[in-house]
Scaffold this motif. Structure first.
Motif, PDB file in Angstrom:
ATOM      1  N   LEU A 309       0.940  -1.067  -0.013  1.00  0.00           N
ATOM      2  CA  LEU A 309       0.110   0.016  -0.133  1.00  0.00           C
ATOM      3  C   LEU A 309       0.995   1.415  -0.001  1.00  0.00           C
ATOM      4  CD1 LEU A 309      -2.682  -0.894   2.466  1.00  0.00           C
ATOM      5  CD2 LEU A 309      -2.721  -1.031  -0.080  1.00  0.00           C
ATOM      6  N   ALA A 310       1.874   1.337   0.881  1.00  0.00           N
ATOM      7  CA  ALA A 310       2.912   2.346   0.863  1.00  0.00           C
ATOM      8  C   ALA A 310       3.715   2.644  -0.616  1.00  0.00           C
ATOM      9  CB  ALA A 310       3.898   1.927   1.976  1.00  0.00           C
ATOM     10  N   MET A 311       3.970   1.631  -1.182  1.00  0.00           N
ATOM     11  CA  MET A 311       4.475   1.668  -2.604  1.00  0.00           C
ATOM     12  C   MET A 311       3.798   2.090  -3.514  1.00  0.00           C
ATOM     13  SD  MET A 311       6.389  -2.069  -2.859  1.00  0.00           S
ATOM     14  CE  MET A 311       7.772  -2.586  -1.632  1.00  0.00           C
ATOM     15  N   LYS A 312       2.417   1.690  -3.430  1.00  0.00           N
ATOM     16  CA  LYS A 312       1.330   2.294  -4.527  1.00  0.00           C
ATOM     17  C   LYS A 312       1.213   3.796  -4.368  1.00  0.00           C
ATOM     18  CE  LYS A 312      -2.352   0.078  -4.800  1.00  0.00           C
ATOM     19  NZ  LYS A 312      -2.661  -0.263  -6.293  1.00  0.00           N
ATOM     20  N   LYS A 313       1.311   3.920  -2.906  1.00  0.00           N
ATOM     21  CA  LYS A 313       1.006   5.642  -2.706  1.00  0.00           C
ATOM     22  C   LYS A 313       2.184   6.471  -3.147  1.00  0.00           C
ATOM     23  CE  LYS A 313       0.006   8.750   1.132  1.00  0.00           C
ATOM     24  NZ  LYS A 313      -0.575   8.840   2.676  1.00  0.00           N
ATOM     25  N   GLU A 314       3.456   5.712  -2.966  1.00  0.00           N
ATOM     26  CA  GLU A 314       4.785   6.392  -3.305  1.00  0.00           C
ATOM     27  C   GLU A 314       4.690   6.663  -4.728  1.00  0.00           C
ATOM     28  OE1 GLU A 314       8.071   4.094  -2.206  1.00  0.00           O
ATOM     29  OE2 GLU A 314       7.617   4.653   0.014  1.00  0.00           O
ATOM     30  N   ASN A 315       4.079   5.705  -5.744  1.00  0.00           N
ATOM     31  CA  ASN A 315       4.187   5.706  -7.052  1.00  0.00           C
ATOM     32  C   ASN A 315       2.720   6.348  -7.710  1.00  0.00           C
ATOM     33  OD1 ASN A 315       6.518   4.137  -6.991  1.00  0.00           O
ATOM     34  ND2 ASN A 315       5.232   2.417  -7.258  1.00  0.00           N
TER      35      ASN A 315
END
Length: 322
Positions: A309-315
């Motif tokens: 979820l954090a990776m998706k938000k970063e991207n």
């Protein structure tokens, strides 16, 4: 008893009476931690049904029962507290062996965790008898639910350790308390403490070396003057003194938020899982990518899901997490 609780007793019978309540069993009953309306329907029914009520303080419990319109004779109330629990437990066991139903309540909240009750339950089980839980109010879970201390870390490569540590009351001697706080400083899990009003200022001073570590103070939970605040550990004493002596009154639950995991602290399995996850997320939905990354690496699935979820938000991706 107010008319509202008269309705509650009727609702308790309607909602809970159909369930089987075996004889010769101890019912461990959670009671409100401040707000009488927090009693459960099943607790009301069992307190009516019980042949005896064991409790920390018979006067306190009699007043509680009367507030709900439940009448128990003095002979039906048994004192079982920290000073007599081992001996009084045998009297409870004898009642259970005669086929009676006994309800056990602490003065507030769920018995047997920080309050008395654990020895009683152990004695009942050692006698081959049943102890049945009736869940309800808990100051620990109430404070945790609004502290926001169990959320994952902001960086995908630094997930915070899951779960929490319940430490209860810290030692009262200064040297032992200092050692306990030093242990907290290195704890990567959320830690829950309890404290009495006459010692809360000392606890705040003891936690000050934690600096900017967030701490949630939950005072008088569910009561009229309830206050919940999250602030850096170094400012706890100032917050307590800001309103004169009013903020040092009442019982406290203190939630020490987790220490952030240092860079490179992830296990090899987690490191491998995060690496695989980044590749899989480019082609697959989150749940599928997390499942495969966990199977490949052996890393905890919850850790990988939070990281995804954090990776998706970063991207800046907004596609469906399913």
């Amino acid at each position: 008893m107010s008319a509202s609780f008269a309705s509650a007793l009727s609702a308790a019978r309607d909602a809970a009476a159909a369930q089987h309540y075996p004889q010769g069993a101890l019912y461990v009953v959670a009671t409100p931690i401040g707000n009488l309306a927090d009693i459960t329907l099943r607790a009301l029914h069992v307190l009516q049904l019980a042949d005896a009520v064991a409790c920390e303080d018979t006067r306190h419990t009699q007043a509680l029962l009367r507030a709900y319109g439940i009448d128990k004779a003095s002979a039906q109330c048994m004192a079982v507290h920290q000073h007599n629990e081992a001996e009084a437990a045998q009297a409870v066991v004898q009642r259970l062996q005669r086929g009676e139903r006994v309800a056990y309540v602490s003065d507030a909240g769920t018995p047997g965790v920080s309050d008395p009750g654990a020895r009683l339950v152990a004695a009942v089980q050692a006698a081959g008898l049943r102890a049945l839980p009736l869940p309800g109010a808990s100051s620990v879970t109430a404070a945790l639910s609004v502290a926001g201390a169990l959320a994952a870390g902001p960086a995908a490569h630094q997930p915070l350790a899951g779960g929490f540590l319940f430490a209860g009351f810290l030692p009262t001697r200064s040297a032992e308390r200092h050692a306990a706080v030093q242990a907290l400083a290195a704890e990567h899990r959320c830690t829950v403490l309890l404290e009495a009003p006459h010692r809360i200022t000392e606890l705040a001073a003891a936690l000050e070396p934690l600096g900017d570590r967030p701490v949630t103070l939950a005072r008088e939970i569910t009561k009229q003057f309830e206050e919940i605040a999250t602030l850096p550990a170094r400012t706890l004493a100032d917050w307590l003194q800001a309103e004169g002596t009013s903020r040092t009154r009442g019982e406290f639950v203190v939630v020490v938020h987790p220490a952030p995991a240092p860079e490179g602290d992830a296990s090899p399995a987690t490191t491998a899982g995060l690496r695989a996850l980044r590749l899989l997320l480019a082609e697959l939905p989150v749940k599928t990518a997390v499942r495969l990354a966990a199977e490949i690496s052996g890393a905890p699935r919850n850790t990988l899901y939070d990281a995804a979820l954090a990776m998706k938000k970063e991207n800046g991706r907004e596609d469906d997490a399913g």
